[in-house]
Write a protein that holds these residues in place. Structure first.
Motif, PDB file in Angstrom:
ATOM      1  N   LEU A 174      -1.070  -9.778   2.902  1.00 18.37           N
ATOM      2  CA  LEU A 174      -1.082 -10.749   3.991  1.00 18.37           C
ATOM      3  C   LEU A 174      -0.147 -11.921   3.681  1.00 18.37           C
ATOM      4  N   MET A 175      -0.227 -12.444   2.473  1.00 18.11           N
ATOM      5  CA  MET A 175       0.627 -13.580   2.103  1.00 18.11           C
ATOM      6  C   MET A 175       2.089 -13.155   2.000  1.00 18.11           C
ATOM      7  N   SER A 176       2.327 -11.911   1.612  1.00 18.41           N
ATOM      8  CA  SER A 176       3.702 -11.413   1.560  1.00 18.41           C
ATOM      9  C   SER A 176       4.304 -11.355   2.961  1.00 18.41           C
ATOM     10  N   TRP A 177       3.490 -10.969   3.933  1.00 16.58           N
ATOM     11  CA  TRP A 177       3.987 -10.998   5.317  1.00 16.58           C
ATOM     12  C   TRP A 177       4.206 -12.431   5.779  1.00 16.58           C
ATOM     13  N   LEU A 178       3.269 -13.302   5.494  1.00 12.59           N
ATOM     14  CA  LEU A 178       3.306 -14.671   6.015  1.00 12.59           C
ATOM     15  C   LEU A 178       4.539 -15.418   5.525  1.00 12.59           C
ATOM     16  N   TYR A 179       5.006 -15.105   4.301  1.00 10.47           N
ATOM     17  CA  TYR A 179       6.143 -15.829   3.733  1.00 10.47           C
ATOM     18  C   TYR A 179       7.330 -14.919   3.412  1.00 10.47           C
ATOM     19  N   HIS A 180       7.389 -13.770   4.093  1.00 12.16           N
ATOM     20  CA  HIS A 180       8.559 -12.900   4.008  1.00 12.16           C
ATOM     21  C   HIS A 180       8.901 -12.500   2.576  1.00 12.16           C
ATOM     22  N   ARG A 181       7.875 -12.203   1.784  1.00 15.61           N
ATOM     23  CA  ARG A 181       8.138 -11.713   0.432  1.00 15.61           C
ATOM     24  C   ARG A 181       8.459 -10.220   0.497  1.00 15.61           C
ATOM     25  N   PRO A 182       9.356  -9.714  -0.352  1.00 12.17           N
ATOM     26  CA  PRO A 182       9.622  -8.275  -0.388  1.00 12.17           C
ATOM     27  C   PRO A 182       8.396  -7.513  -0.892  1.00 12.17           C
ATOM     28  N   THR A 183       8.332  -6.230  -0.553  1.00 13.54           N
ATOM     29  CA  THR A 183       7.141  -5.448  -0.888  1.00 13.54           C
ATOM     30  C   THR A 183       7.404  -4.277  -1.821  1.00 13.54           C
ATOM     31  N   GLU A 184       8.633  -3.798  -1.862  1.00 13.36           N
ATOM     32  CA  GLU A 184       8.888  -2.556  -2.599  1.00 13.36           C
ATOM     33  C   GLU A 184       8.645  -2.713  -4.092  1.00 13.36           C
ATOM     34  N   HIS A 185       8.891  -3.889  -4.629  1.00 11.58           N
ATOM     35  CA  HIS A 185       8.696  -4.083  -6.069  1.00 11.58           C
ATOM     36  C   HIS A 185       7.204  -4.068  -6.428  1.00 11.58           C
ATOM     37  N   THR A 186       6.376  -4.599  -5.544  1.00 11.55           N
ATOM     38  CA  THR A 186       4.934  -4.574  -5.806  1.00 11.55           C
ATOM     39  C   THR A 186       4.401  -3.151  -5.736  1.00 11.55           C
ATOM     40  N   VAL A 187       4.876  -2.373  -4.764  1.00 11.77           N
ATOM     41  CA  VAL A 187       4.455  -0.971  -4.669  1.00 11.77           C
ATOM     42  C   VAL A 187       4.838  -0.224  -5.946  1.00 11.77           C
ATOM     43  N   ALA A 188       6.068  -0.428  -6.412  1.00 14.47           N
ATOM     44  CA  ALA A 188       6.505   0.233  -7.644  1.00 14.47           C
ATOM     45  C   ALA A 188       5.691  -0.251  -8.839  1.00 14.47           C
ATOM     46  N   PHE A 189       5.361  -1.548  -8.867  1.00 16.05           N
ATOM     47  CA  PHE A 189       4.550  -2.099  -9.955  1.00 16.05           C
ATOM     48  C   PHE A 189       3.177  -1.433  -9.999  1.00 16.05           C
ATOM     49  N   LEU A 190       2.553  -1.263  -8.853  1.00 11.73           N
ATOM     50  CA  LEU A 190       1.221  -0.648  -8.810  1.00 11.73           C
ATOM     51  C   LEU A 190       1.277   0.801  -9.281  1.00 11.73           C
ATOM     52  N   GLU A 191       2.335   1.483  -8.939  1.00 16.92           N
ATOM     53  CA  GLU A 191       2.467   2.869  -9.384  1.00 16.92           C
ATOM     54  C   GLU A 191       2.606   2.945 -10.896  1.00 16.92           C
ATOM     55  N   ARG A 192       3.330   2.000 -11.475  1.00 15.67           N
ATOM     56  CA  ARG A 192       3.481   1.980 -12.938  1.00 15.67           C
ATOM     57  C   ARG A 192       2.184   1.555 -13.620  1.00 15.67           C
ATOM     58  N   LYS A 193       1.567   0.519 -13.099  1.00 20.27           N
ATOM     59  CA  LYS A 193       0.381  -0.045 -13.747  1.00 20.27           C
ATOM     60  C   LYS A 193      -0.762   0.959 -13.781  1.00 20.27           C
ATOM     61  N   PHE A 194      -0.919   1.723 -12.717  1.00 20.01           N
ATOM     62  CA  PHE A 194      -2.047   2.663 -12.632  1.00 20.01           C
ATOM     63  C   PHE A 194      -1.552   4.111 -12.683  1.00 20.01           C
ATOM     64  N   ALA A 195      -0.507   4.354 -13.471  1.00 25.35           N
ATOM     65  CA  ALA A 195       0.077   5.697 -13.531  1.00 25.35           C
ATOM     66  C   ALA A 195      -0.926   6.738 -14.026  1.00 25.35           C
ATOM     67  N   LYS A 196      -1.862   6.314 -14.903  1.00 26.09           N
ATOM     68  CA  LYS A 196      -2.843   7.258 -15.431  1.00 26.09           C
ATOM     69  C   LYS A 196      -3.974   7.528 -14.451  1.00 26.09           C
ATOM     70  N   ARG A 197      -4.086   6.696 -13.428  1.00 23.93           N
ATOM     71  CA  ARG A 197      -5.093   6.918 -12.385  1.00 23.93           C
ATOM     72  C   ARG A 197      -4.427   6.756 -11.025  1.00 23.93           C
ATOM     73  N   PRO A 198      -3.727   7.767 -10.562  1.00 23.43           N
ATOM     74  CA  PRO A 198      -2.979   7.667  -9.311  1.00 23.43           C
ATOM     75  C   PRO A 198      -3.855   7.320  -8.111  1.00 23.43           C
ATOM     76  N   GLU A 199      -5.146   7.666  -8.186  1.00 30.87           N
ATOM     77  CA  GLU A 199      -6.021   7.322  -7.055  1.00 30.87           C
ATOM     78  C   GLU A 199      -6.234   5.807  -6.964  1.00 30.87           C
ATOM     79  N   ILE A 200      -6.277   5.144  -8.114  1.00 30.04           N
ATOM     80  CA  ILE A 200      -6.392   3.685  -8.109  1.00 30.04           C
ATOM     81  C   ILE A 200      -5.092   3.066  -7.608  1.00 30.04           C
TER      82      ILE A 200
END
Length: 615
Positions: A174-200
């Motif tokens: 929500l805050m990323s939309w409100l202030y025009h923050r990019p999103t692709e880096h966060t998506v990639a970060f989540l994939e790396r952070k929870f690589a051992k649990r893809p469902e998370i």
């Protein structure tokens, strides 16, 4: 993400604070928002605020965790005095942070958490969403928890509790939309952070995307905001915390001196992340030793220095107390040693996660007998890098322990850091003695004519054998001596050596508009808010000078001239007047103090008011 469809309003700066239970992931949320802000090129400054308890009861006031980020299209100096937007994940977060939100500020609340039980835990007699107590604010109640559960219900292998914990990502979206923050880096970060649990990973991504989509589609937010990139010096930047910068500065000092870096440390808040960061860089020859206690940690560092390494020990105030005898040993041995004190609120255990700068007198005088050591202090998260290199240079050149002061505010706060040209960082000469004298025996306490430093001979070097230990040294030979005149001589030589460093450090610079009668003198982590307060006074036509000390022992050689040139001197400190005491004693200047000891950094507005009161 889909293209923005709602009106966009340009703003020059924004201060956002995320606040919630310590289990709500506020530090992760704030960190990701900061990283995306850095990618956009805004200037930024952050202030993470951790609870001191390891795990306070969920929903309780002591368990609230916060993260404030200030980003702008121009140069900024602080995380901001007060948030423009407060995202509160539960009633406790609202209660502990609402006092900082100005009237008219934006308030985003997770309405699902305002249950009778949570309200009681936070000490509310009535629901603030219903009793009119929030009428002075721009309130947005969002069912963060239930919308997160709805967005993630189709993800298999995830419990309801695990799905619910992703609500911080909904808030981030929500805050990323409100202030025009990019999103692709966060998506990639989540994939790396929870690589051992893809469902998370999938759960968090869906929550993040749902929060972004909610901002686009809801009628509750009619406008989004855009902050243009700041005009920074050309180059490559990264976001960096003070403790990361200290770690990288130590590595740079190791490389530039050609010495292996040895860190002896015992985990202690807020210094532990230096140990954790350095442990990741064994490729640079870094050795990290997690000792059983503070005394063992600094003892190992002294041993490493004796063996020809760059010996470092990190701690906070309670641990530095325990290191004092061993630091005194290094004073007598005249070996290079770095002690990094990441100050926190005290005394005793105090408030482990809160900043303070009240260790100055301890590191100046907190050893038995006459045992002077150089003292430096970092001023910003990024400047910690340069401070670490300079502390190492002085320790190696003058064969002395050096204290480098930081604090919890600098340690955990972050800002953009212009990556330096490593080739432009000066070499640091270790200056080992490698050959036995052609005639006579090796004299380990013969001194360099300029620095008064003694030779540094690595154990095992043929012909350079010498005695070591904590008893007083005989001049030249280093043998044990109880001679009164020799003790007086060695005491004075050690003091002269440290005092002489004043000729080898920069003079104190003063930002002085013509006609200023008042000098504001600051040190350490107060630089940002003090400089911002001075800037505000200048903006209103006030004339005030500002100087900031990075070197506290010895003081820069022109300090007497600087402080003596003004009718009034104001020294803001997060203690009860320790630098003021030193300035008064050393230079006979009737300096005034502005002192607050709350476990919080100064606000620029507070400093401004103190300056205007003296003007």
């Amino acid at each position: 993400m889909a293209k923005q469809a709602k009106p966009v309003e340009q703003v020059d700066s924004v201060i956002v604070r995320f606040a919630g239970d310590s289990g709500d992931g506020m530090q992760l949320t704030g960190g990701r928002f900061t990283s995306e802000t850095a990618v956009l090129g805004n200037d930024l400054s952050t202030f993470p605020d951790f609870p001191a308890e390891i795990r306070a009861p969920a929903g309780s006031l002591p368990g609230v965790s916060g993260f404030q980020v200030h980003f702008a299209d121009h140069d900024i100096l602080t995380p901001g005095d007060a948030p423009n937007v407060l995202v509160a994940m539960n009633p406790a977060a609202l209660k502990t942070n609402l006092r900082d939100l100005p009237r008219g500020g934006t308030l985003i609340l997770d309405q699902d958490t305002f249950t009778e039980r949570n309200l009681a835990k936070a000490g509310y007699d009535a629901n603030p969403l219903e009793d009119g107590s929030l009428d002075a604010y721009d309130v947005h109640t969002v069912p963060l928890t239930s919308m997160t559960l709805e967005a993630t219900k189709e993800v298999e292998g995830v419990t309801k509790r695990e799905a619910e914990r992703a609500k911080n990502m909904f808030a981030l979206g929500l805050m990323s939309w409100l202030y025009h923050r990019p999103t692709e880096h966060t998506v990639a970060f989540l994939e790396r952070k929870f690589a051992k649990r893809p469902e998370i990973a999938e759960t968090n991504k869906r929550a993040f995307q749902a929060g972004y989509a909610f901002g686009e589609t809801t009628e509750d937010f009619a406008v989004s905001y855009e902050v243009k990139p700041a005009k920074l010096r050309p180059g490559t930047y990264r976001n960096i915390t003070g403790n990361q910068a200290l770690a990288y500065g130590l590595i740079a000092a190791s490389v530039k001196s050609g010495l292996p870096l040895f860190l002896g440390a015992y985990p202690i808040t807020p210094a532990s992340s230096i140990l954790e960061e350095l442990a990741r860089h064994k490729n640079f020859g870094v050795r990290t030793f997690q000792a059983e206690d503070e005394i063992a940690a600094v003892g190992a560092a002294v041993g490493a220095s004796f063996g020809g390494s760059l010996g470092v020990s990190t701690s906070a105030g309670p641990g530095v107390v325990l290191k004092s005898e061993t630091v005194g040993l290094a004073v007598a041995l005249e070996l290079p040693l770095l002690i990094l004190d990441i100050q926190r609120a005290g005394p005793s255990t105090g408030m482990p996660t809160k900043p303070e700068q009240a260790d100055l007198l301890m590191v100046m005088f907190g050893r038995n007998s006459e045992s002077p050591v150089p003292v430096l202090a970092a001023s910003t998260p990024a400047q910690c890098f340069d401070a670490a290199i300079e502390a190492a240079r002085i320790a190696l050149k003058y064969r002395t322990p050096v204290y480098l002061l930081s604090d919890a505010y600098l340690a955990n706060g972050s800002e953009p850091w212009l990556l330096p040209d490593v080739n432009a960082i000066g070499e640091i000469e270790a200056g080992f003695t490698t050959k036995a004298p052609a005639e006579g025996e090796f004299l380990p306490y013969v001194r360099d004519d300029e620095t008064l430093a003694r030779p540094w001979a690595i154990p095992g070097t043929p012909g350079l054998e010498h005695r070591i230990g904590g008893l007083e040294k005989q001049d030249l030979t280093g043998n044990v001596s109880y001679d009164p005149d020799n003790h007086d001589l060695m005491t004075r030589l050690r003091a002269q050596k440290v005092a002489g460093i004043a000729s080898d450090i920069p003079e104190l610079e003063v930002d002085d508009p013509d006609g200023a009668d008042l000098l504001v003198l600051s040190w350490g982590g107060t630089y940002g808010p003090v400089a911002a307060g001075v800037r505000r006074v200048h903006g209103e036509g006030g004339k005030v000078a500002h100087a900031h000390l990075h070197y506290l022992n010895p003081f820069p050689r022109n300090t007497a001239e600087v402080v003596g040139a003004y009718d009034k001197v104001l020294i803001p400190e997060i203690n009860l007047g320790q630098l003021r005491k030193l300035i008064r004693a050393e230079f006979l200047v009737d300096a005034a103090g502005f002192n607050l000891v709350r476990g919080l950094p100064f606000r620029a507005g507070e400093v401004q008011e103190a300056i205007e009161a003296m003007l």
